[in-house]
Design an enzyme around this catalytic site. Sequence first.
Site, PDB file in Angstrom:
ATOM      1  N   GLU A 113       0.856  -1.203   0.000  1.00  0.00           N
ATOM      2  CA  GLU A 113       0.000   0.000   0.000  1.00  0.00           C
ATOM      3  C   GLU A 113       0.879   1.235   0.000  1.00  0.00           C
ATOM      4  O   GLU A 113       2.055   1.162   0.354  1.00  0.00           O
ATOM      5  CB  GLU A 113      -0.848   0.035   1.288  1.00  0.00           C
ATOM      6  CG  GLU A 113      -1.849  -1.071   1.385  1.00  0.00           C
ATOM      7  CD  GLU A 113      -2.395  -1.205   2.807  1.00  0.00           C
ATOM      8  OE1 GLU A 113      -2.252  -0.268   3.614  1.00  0.00           O
ATOM      9  OE2 GLU A 113      -2.937  -2.275   3.095  1.00  0.00           O
ATOM     10  N   LYS A 115       2.166   4.651   1.613  1.00  0.00           N
ATOM     11  CA  LYS A 115       2.264   5.155   2.988  1.00  0.00           C
ATOM     12  C   LYS A 115       1.847   6.619   2.942  1.00  0.00           C
ATOM     13  O   LYS A 115       2.611   7.490   2.513  1.00  0.00           O
ATOM     14  CB  LYS A 115       3.688   4.996   3.519  1.00  0.00           C
ATOM     15  CG  LYS A 115       3.810   5.350   4.980  1.00  0.00           C
ATOM     16  CD  LYS A 115       5.151   4.896   5.519  1.00  0.00           C
ATOM     17  CE  LYS A 115       5.269   5.016   7.021  1.00  0.00           C
ATOM     18  NZ  LYS A 115       4.861   6.243   7.610  1.00  0.00           N
ATOM     19  N   ASP A 117       1.042  10.298   3.890  1.00  0.00           N
ATOM     20  CA  ASP A 117       1.742  11.171   4.826  1.00  0.00           C
ATOM     21  C   ASP A 117       0.733  12.107   5.504  1.00  0.00           C
ATOM     22  O   ASP A 117       0.551  13.245   5.106  1.00  0.00           O
ATOM     23  CB  ASP A 117       2.790  11.993   4.058  1.00  0.00           C
ATOM     24  CG  ASP A 117       3.774  12.638   4.999  1.00  0.00           C
ATOM     25  OD1 ASP A 117       3.748  12.321   6.211  1.00  0.00           O
ATOM     26  OD2 ASP A 117       4.567  13.471   4.533  1.00  0.00           O
ATOM     27  N   TYR A 226      -7.070   1.945   5.938  1.00  0.00           N
ATOM     28  CA  TYR A 226      -6.193   0.846   5.522  1.00  0.00           C
ATOM     29  C   TYR A 226      -6.103  -0.314   6.507  1.00  0.00           C
ATOM     30  O   TYR A 226      -5.252  -1.182   6.370  1.00  0.00           O
ATOM     31  CB  TYR A 226      -4.784   1.363   5.220  1.00  0.00           C
ATOM     32  CG  TYR A 226      -4.211   2.295   6.276  1.00  0.00           C
ATOM     33  CD1 TYR A 226      -3.942   1.849   7.556  1.00  0.00           C
ATOM     34  CD2 TYR A 226      -3.915   3.615   5.952  1.00  0.00           C
ATOM     35  CE1 TYR A 226      -3.409   2.693   8.506  1.00  0.00           C
ATOM     36  CE2 TYR A 226      -3.379   4.477   6.897  1.00  0.00           C
ATOM     37  CZ  TYR A 226      -3.132   4.012   8.175  1.00  0.00           C
ATOM     38  OH  TYR A 226      -2.604   4.847   9.118  1.00  0.00           O
ATOM     39  N   LYS A 313      10.703   3.642   3.184  1.00  0.00           N
ATOM     40  CA  LYS A 313      10.611   5.104   3.069  1.00  0.00           C
ATOM     41  C   LYS A 313      11.342   5.588   1.820  1.00  0.00           C
ATOM     42  O   LYS A 313      12.501   5.224   1.593  1.00  0.00           O
ATOM     43  CB  LYS A 313      11.270   5.747   4.294  1.00  0.00           C
ATOM     44  CG  LYS A 313      10.517   5.466   5.574  1.00  0.00           C
ATOM     45  CD  LYS A 313       9.543   6.581   5.844  1.00  0.00           C
ATOM     46  CE  LYS A 313       9.579   6.885   7.318  1.00  0.00           C
ATOM     47  NZ  LYS A 313       9.017   8.099   7.706  1.00  0.00           N
ATOM     48  N   CYS A 407      15.643  48.136   3.782  1.00  0.00           N
ATOM     49  CA  CYS A 407      14.554  47.619   2.944  1.00  0.00           C
ATOM     50  C   CYS A 407      14.899  47.797   1.463  1.00  0.00           C
ATOM     51  O   CYS A 407      15.259  48.897   1.045  1.00  0.00           O
ATOM     52  CB  CYS A 407      13.260  48.353   3.284  1.00  0.00           C
ATOM     53  SG  CYS A 407      11.887  47.857   2.225  1.00  0.00           S
ATOM     54  N   CYS A 410      12.231  50.538   0.059  1.00  0.00           N
ATOM     55  CA  CYS A 410      12.117  51.937   0.472  1.00  0.00           C
ATOM     56  C   CYS A 410      13.359  52.450   1.192  1.00  0.00           C
ATOM     57  O   CYS A 410      13.424  53.630   1.556  1.00  0.00           O
ATOM     58  CB  CYS A 410      10.876  52.142   1.341  1.00  0.00           C
ATOM     59  SG  CYS A 410      11.041  51.413   2.982  1.00  0.00           S
ATOM     60  N   CYS A 425      10.450  45.575   7.752  1.00  0.00           N
ATOM     61  CA  CYS A 425      10.601  46.978   7.380  1.00  0.00           C
ATOM     62  C   CYS A 425       9.525  47.734   8.163  1.00  0.00           C
ATOM     63  O   CYS A 425       8.336  47.469   7.988  1.00  0.00           O
ATOM     64  CB  CYS A 425      10.392  47.159   5.882  1.00  0.00           C
ATOM     65  SG  CYS A 425      10.170  48.898   5.458  1.00  0.00           S
ATOM     66  N   CYS A 431       6.138  52.427   2.570  1.00  0.00           N
ATOM     67  CA  CYS A 431       6.931  51.442   1.812  1.00  0.00           C
ATOM     68  C   CYS A 431       5.967  50.794   0.793  1.00  0.00           C
ATOM     69  O   CYS A 431       4.971  50.175   1.181  1.00  0.00           O
ATOM     70  CB  CYS A 431       7.495  50.410   2.776  1.00  0.00           C
ATOM     71  SG  CYS A 431       8.324  49.034   1.986  1.00  0.00           S
TER      72      CYS A 431
HETATM   73  S1  IVH Z   1      -0.619   0.189   8.780  1.00  0.00           S
HETATM   74  C1  IVH Z   1      -0.162  -2.104  12.629  1.00  0.00           C
HETATM   75  N1  IVH Z   1      -0.817   1.304   6.418  1.00  0.00           N
HETATM   76  O1  IVH Z   1       2.319   5.119   9.077  1.00  0.00           O
HETATM   77  C2  IVH Z   1      -0.193  -1.412  11.321  1.00  0.00           C
HETATM   78  N2  IVH Z   1       0.016   2.638   8.193  1.00  0.00           N
HETATM   79  O2  IVH Z   1       4.786   4.493  10.514  1.00  0.00           O
HETATM   80  C3  IVH Z   1      -0.464   0.002  11.461  1.00  0.00           C
HETATM   81  N3  IVH Z   1       0.520   4.953   7.558  1.00  0.00           N
HETATM   82  O3  IVH Z   1       0.932   4.970  12.296  1.00  0.00           O
HETATM   83  C4  IVH Z   1      -0.281   0.866  10.350  1.00  0.00           C
HETATM   84  N4  IVH Z   1      -0.081   4.780   5.451  1.00  0.00           N
HETATM   85  O4  IVH Z   1      -0.115   6.557  10.579  1.00  0.00           O
HETATM   86  C5  IVH Z   1      -0.450   1.495   7.706  1.00  0.00           C
HETATM   87  N5  IVH Z   1      -1.088   2.160   4.268  1.00  0.00           N
HETATM   88  C6  IVH Z   1      -0.741   2.336   5.541  1.00  0.00           C
HETATM   89  C7  IVH Z   1      -0.259   3.572   6.014  1.00  0.00           C
HETATM   90  C8  IVH Z   1       0.116   3.683   7.362  1.00  0.00           C
HETATM   91  C9  IVH Z   1       0.388   5.590   6.387  1.00  0.00           C
HETATM   92  C10 IVH Z   1       1.037   5.581   8.790  1.00  0.00           C
HETATM   93  C11 IVH Z   1       0.218   5.315  10.033  1.00  0.00           C
HETATM   94  C12 IVH Z   1       1.143   4.619  10.971  1.00  0.00           C
HETATM   95  C13 IVH Z   1       2.481   5.029  10.474  1.00  0.00           C
HETATM   96  C14 IVH Z   1       3.539   4.036  10.858  1.00  0.00           C
END
Ligand code: IVH
Length: 676
Positions: A113, A115, A117, A226, A313, A407, A410, A425, A431
């Site tokens: 999946e 991740k 942000d 998720y 990451k 500035c 001015c 300023c 200005c």
């Molecule tokens: S699963 C036990 N799936 O990443 C499993 N987390 O670094 C729990 N996050 O606290 C998390 N996308 O806030 C999961 N597709 C995803 C995610 C995800 C973002 C975040 C979430 C978690 C943190 C962990």
Amino acid sequence: MNFEEAKNRIEALSKALHQHNHAYYSLSNPVISDFEFDQLLQELIQLEQQFPELLSENSPSQRVGGSITKNFKTVAHRYPMMSLGNTYNEQELFDFDQRIKKQIGDDFEYVCELKFDGLAIGLTYENGLLKQAVTRGDGTKGDDVTANVRTIKSIPLQLPIGADFPATFEVRGEILMHRTVFEQLNKDRDELGETAYANPRNFASGTLKMQDSKEVAKRNLDCFLYFLIAEQSDLKNHSESLAKLKAWGFNVSPTYAVCKNITEVQHFIQKWDKERYQLSYDIDGVVLKVNNYEQQQDLGFTAKSPRWAISYKFKAAEVETKLLAVTYQVGRTGAITPVANLQPVLLAGTTVKRASLHNADQIEKLDLYEGDIVKVEKGGEIIPKIIEVNKSKRDLFAQKIKYISHCPECGTALIRKDGEAQHYCPNESSCSPQVIGKMQHFTGRKAMNIDSLGDETIEQLYHAGLIKTIADIYDLKNNRNSILSLDRFAEKSVDNLIEGIEQSKKNAFEKVLFGLGIRYVGETVAKKLAAHFRNIDQLMAANFDALIQVDEIGERIAESVIQYFNKAEHLQQIEKLKAAGLQFESNSIEKVVEGENLKGFTFVISGVFSQFSREELKDKIEANGGKISSSISSKLSFLVAGDNMGPSKLQKANELGIKIISEEELLSMIKTLPLQ
Ligand code: IVH
């Protein structure tokens, strides 16, 4: 309409609106137009106002917000919210795969999946209704942000009737803000002189903790789900649960994939490392989870995270380029922002020409020299950042970048207050970018909204010497001939201009107040101040303590308001605007009538309340026939006591034998028969 009819209609409207919401947000297949949707919603809101006892917490009307949370309740998570282990390169990913194989053998699948942000959220549903939304907090307990979460349109308040969801379950996901929303809202903040948020995640996080859910509703947060936790369920694996969540109306990102081995996982990662810039929101990696629940159980957990899942990451995109020059921008509030002008370079899908340097300290920290080769990074932030200087490529004779002392617009000597990072300023009144910026803010869409006086026209009129302050705008009608002599003006356009300016005098006090451009007084704050103090004279007379009593007004805003009204030139300007006929008083709001249960009673409200603001409680009392008094006397019926109420009020009420009640007791008086 009688009670029974209202009840039936409210039920029918709620059902229809839930279905339309599902069709729009989950199925992307709307059945009715936005206009028709709004009409149904308005009808529901009106009926609920007429019959407040029929309002349910999961009504589709709750999407627009309205409740105030002064302090978020801390609640324990039923299942701890764990974090994930991280990997940063392929080797670490292979090591993870090996550890899994060692424990459960070769026969398993991963679900990959994105991740997201954003901020983790846990949503509890009971019998298909959203009951509670809790932030991650420290993993064992978090904040109850249910009222705010109810305003997020992609989160179902009620699941489709008849669907096969468990009676009780929790679903976890990530709340986020889309980049376009972030950029627009941040621009609005910037124009106000408020500090902009660095990235969408911080903005989403700030939003979720706002006290006024109506404001949250305006910020268009979104949420991807998720993770399903259900005790009674016959689901066998994670991918099945994602499909179920989708079927129950949750927003599950369709980007996930089932991967048969680590090579397929690698492909998924490579694909999204490239394509992430095409998404409308930020992701910072990929999460891989062992699909099968039994295998997940075999693998178990460490103290902090599951052994069956890990995140990969992404590296922030970065590139080297040459610093061509440092230039300085002067904002409407006089704040100076240094900007690095760069040799254009391609980075993460866009050409980068400029990077923000924030302030003098940042330039010092980077140890920046003219013509340096710098490393530019595009991480979670929208504006690229210079992260370091490649000193090995520095020209032997290069000069260190010296921050300006005056500035650039001015020539006034800049100031920097103790504890502040930014230079300013101080030449507020002459200005050019400050003067022009203030007028542009005043005439802008959210303030006086004078269409015929756009940003360019303001610049033109300013340079022609016709306007220097916002008050001068209202004198323009006496300068017809001078305007006519300017480029691009003819009789008709001058008429339009003057007509637009005249019309603007009808704008409500809150718009005028916002237009004045008091630092930190944004649209919402202006509304709150106008509603509370009712007119400019009372606002000007308010001291620090009186100001911070108002919802959403903190110390920083209170100080800024006081400072603004301490300046003689601001007071003169207000006098001129008053004389020109602008609104400096709130029009008395039409009183809503909800009932008569409080008829014959007089109330004093004191302290801070959890469900409503003081102003809202006052309105509620009046709407139900009660009277408000500002002081405690023997004629008083009740003292409604909130948190942090002054001890003297309490003592006086006790001495006079006045009944002291809580917010809840007041609300139940409104709903049922009065207390005796
Ligand atoms: S699963 C036990 N799936 O990443 C499993 N987390 O670094 C729990 N996050 O606290 C998390 N996308 O806030 C999961 N597709 C995803 C995610 C995800 C973002 C975040 C979430 C978690 C943190 C962990």
